[in-house]
Design a protein around this motif. Structure first.
Motif, PDB file in Angstrom:
ATOM      1  N   ASN A 246      37.818  48.166  40.674  1.00 29.61           N
ATOM      2  CA  ASN A 246      38.522  48.080  39.651  1.00 29.61           C
ATOM      3  C   ASN A 246      38.156  47.469  38.462  1.00 29.61           C
ATOM      4  N   PRO A 247      37.865  48.251  37.497  1.00 32.10           N
ATOM      5  CA  PRO A 247      37.111  47.632  36.421  1.00 32.10           C
ATOM      6  C   PRO A 247      38.089  46.602  35.563  1.00 32.10           C
ATOM      7  N   GLN A 248      39.366  46.936  35.885  1.00 36.38           N
ATOM      8  CA  GLN A 248      40.086  45.891  34.859  1.00 36.38           C
ATOM      9  C   GLN A 248      40.230  44.382  35.584  1.00 36.38           C
ATOM     10  N   GLN A 249      40.066  44.749  36.956  1.00 43.46           N
ATOM     11  CA  GLN A 249      40.092  43.078  37.573  1.00 43.46           C
ATOM     12  C   GLN A 249      38.859  42.609  37.636  1.00 43.46           C
ATOM     13  N   PRO A 375      32.518  41.309  42.827  1.00 39.95           N
ATOM     14  CA  PRO A 375      33.826  40.800  43.293  1.00 39.95           C
ATOM     15  C   PRO A 375      33.955  39.674  44.502  1.00 39.95           C
ATOM     16  N   ASP A 376      33.249  40.057  45.159  1.00 40.22           N
ATOM     17  CA  ASP A 376      33.234  39.010  46.450  1.00 40.22           C
ATOM     18  C   ASP A 376      32.113  39.438  47.444  1.00 40.22           C
ATOM     19  N   SER A 377      31.019  38.712  47.104  1.00 39.36           N
ATOM     20  CA  SER A 377      29.910  38.580  47.615  1.00 39.36           C
ATOM     21  C   SER A 377      29.958  38.085  49.108  1.00 39.36           C
ATOM     22  N   ALA A 378      30.954  37.163  49.659  1.00 43.77           N
ATOM     23  CA  ALA A 378      31.231  36.581  50.797  1.00 43.77           C
ATOM     24  C   ALA A 378      31.263  37.607  52.075  1.00 43.77           C
ATOM     25  N   THR A 379      32.217  38.784  51.447  1.00 42.81           N
ATOM     26  CA  THR A 379      32.688  39.552  52.560  1.00 42.81           C
ATOM     27  C   THR A 379      32.607  40.901  52.286  1.00 42.81           C
ATOM     28  N   GLU A 380      32.186  41.409  50.970  1.00 36.27           N
ATOM     29  CA  GLU A 380      31.839  42.726  50.651  1.00 36.27           C
ATOM     30  C   GLU A 380      30.721  43.137  49.930  1.00 36.27           C
ATOM     31  N   ALA A 381      29.764  42.570  50.289  1.00 32.83           N
ATOM     32  CA  ALA A 381      28.308  42.481  49.364  1.00 32.83           C
ATOM     33  C   ALA A 381      27.932  43.970  49.413  1.00 32.83           C
ATOM     34  N   ALA A 382      28.053  44.469  50.624  1.00 34.31           N
ATOM     35  CA  ALA A 382      27.219  45.879  50.693  1.00 34.31           C
ATOM     36  C   ALA A 382      28.253  46.938  50.141  1.00 34.31           C
TER      37      ALA A 382
END
Length: 443
Positions: A246-249, A375-382
């Motif tokens: 989401n570009p707004q978030q 946005p979340d490199s800990a859980t969704e880096a890929a």
């Protein structure tokens, strides 16, 4: 949201809750795996990436065209365009979707290793199919699967950057990531000279050598098993969301994506239409094209490699990313202006050299920049790196739509106007630089 840190497997030390929140993601991964990131780790990581690029870029730049030309010599250009387009669709889908699945993996072999190794093995099998194919249909299917497989491996490999590499070292690693496709194409071309262009060897040798280089990295990579509670459920209805952030978030990530998207459209306009530019605008004869294009591409690749290494290294030293990206975009825009107003091959070469400096400096820093904006490199880096990869692949599909519009601006008697084409490319590059000015979370 950061992933809770479990005790390090090697030392058994426990971190307090406050300590965990203060740790960066790479520091958390050191706690989890006991594997520190130093020169040896980074060297193997760069070698592993290079292996994937050799495997995918050799057919993309050399052997696929040879195979198609052998099977369909009369319509080889149109057939190659169709098959290349099919492969591009596979790459477009595979990067973010495979990245999402990798993020959700609970395999006892780790999150990234199974996808890297599995992608390479499937890719090798697909290249064998292409090399032994007797019809264009089989070649098309084989290339679709090969692109999906190799990009699956890339998506998991790229996730290692934000997960494991400290921010202070990312510029240097990003530099090699940015120039990896160029090095891979050159290395693959050398291997083809060794194997020859008959049979399946020209496909299997680069892919097998790529697997060997990938093995240097993954068999020394320490990963721990994630729990389903940590990574979240795997649901098919979430797969479409793998291609969207989401570009707004996540405004800063969106700006970095837009910047690269704009610059890669400008780059596609240069690389796709350079042949017609030299024929129609400069007036070179057809028989001279192979030799002059080789010289031009050699200059481009050399400039990209040198400038990417220098820019990545300097960005780590000064601890800034945005100024390098901005200057690189401006330099690339200048190159487009030089090419637009040049009527000689020598002028074109000057423009290509400047373009290589700009492109290389941009590529040498942009991976490091976006790794700090995920946005979340800990859980969704890929997933994040996969979505970012779309900013380079989507322009390949859009540039053929934009180019005729630019070529028609101010044209006389229906002749293509290459001045307007490359002035338009310069404008897109400048907009790419402007977009980075509004990024807040990175310096």
């Amino acid at each position: 949201m950061s992933t809770p840190v479990t005790p390090a497997r090697s030392s058994g030390e426990e971190a307090s809750f406050s300590d965990r929140n203060e740790l960066s993601v790479p520091e958390q991964m050191v706690r989890r795996t006991g594997q520190h990131v130093g020169g040896w780790f980074l060297s193997r990581y760069i070698i592993g990436q290079l292996g994937i690029w050799i495997a995918v870029m050799t057919p993309a730049s050399v052997t696929l065209a040879i195979r198609v030309g052998t099977l369909d010599p009369e319509n080889k250009a149109a057939s190659l365009s169709l098959i290349a387009g099919i492969g591009a669709i596979a790459a477009l889908l595979a990067n973010p979707i495979a990245g999402r699945l990798s993020d959700r993996s609970t395999s006892r072999f780790g999150q990234r290793r199974p996808f890297i190794l599995g992608g390479m093995l499937v890719g090798i099998g697909s290249t064998f199919v292409i090399g032994s194919a007797t019809s264009l249909l089989v070649v098309g299917i084989g290339w679709f699967v090969a692109q999906a497989a190799f990009n699956t491996a890339l998506s998991a490999m790229f996730a290692v950057l934000p997960e494991r590499v400290p921010s202070r070292l990312r510029g240097r690693v990003s530099a090699f990531m940015g120039s990896g496709s160029q090095i891979g194409a050159v290395g693959g071309t050398f291997l083809v000279q060794v194997t020859g262009t008959d049979g399946v060897g020209m496909f299997i040798a680069p892919a097998a050598f790529g697997l060997l280089l990938v093995g240097v990295f993954i068999f020394g990579l320490k990963e721990d098993r994630r729990t389903r509670e940590e990574v979240g459920p795997v649901r098919f209805r979430d797969i479409p969301g793998a291609m969207w952030i989401n570009p707004q978030q996540h405004r800063d990530f969106a700006l970095a994506w837009i910047s690269r998207f704009l610059l890669w459209i400008a780059l596609a306009l240069l690389t796709t239409y350079k042949t017609y530019y030299l024929l129609d605008h400069v007036g070179l004869p057809m028989e001279e094209l192979p030799s002059v294009l080789f010289v031009a591409m050699l200059i481009l690749a050399s400039a990209i490699f040198v400038s990417s290494i220098v820019a990545g290294w300097l960005s780590d030293i000064v601890k800034r990313r945005k100024p390098f990206v901005l200057v690189a975009a401006v330099v690339f825009a200048l190159a487009m202006v030089v090419i637009a107003f040049s009527d000689t091959f020598e002028g074109f070469l000057v423009g290509v050299a400047i373009a290589g400096i700009g492109q290389g400096a941009y590529m040498g820093v942009d991976y490091a920049l976006v790794s700090e904006l995920l946005p979340d490199s800990a859980t969704e880096a890929a997933k994040g790196m996969g979505v970012f990869a779309l900013s380079a692949s989507v322009p390949q599909a859009i540039s053929p739509v934009i180019a005729p519009l630019l070529l028609g601006v101010g044209s006389v008697a229906g002749d293509a106007n290459y001045v307007s084409l490359y002035i338009g490319a310069a404008a897109l590059a400048l907009l790419a630089g402007v977009a980075t000015l509004f990024i807040r979370r990175s310096r």
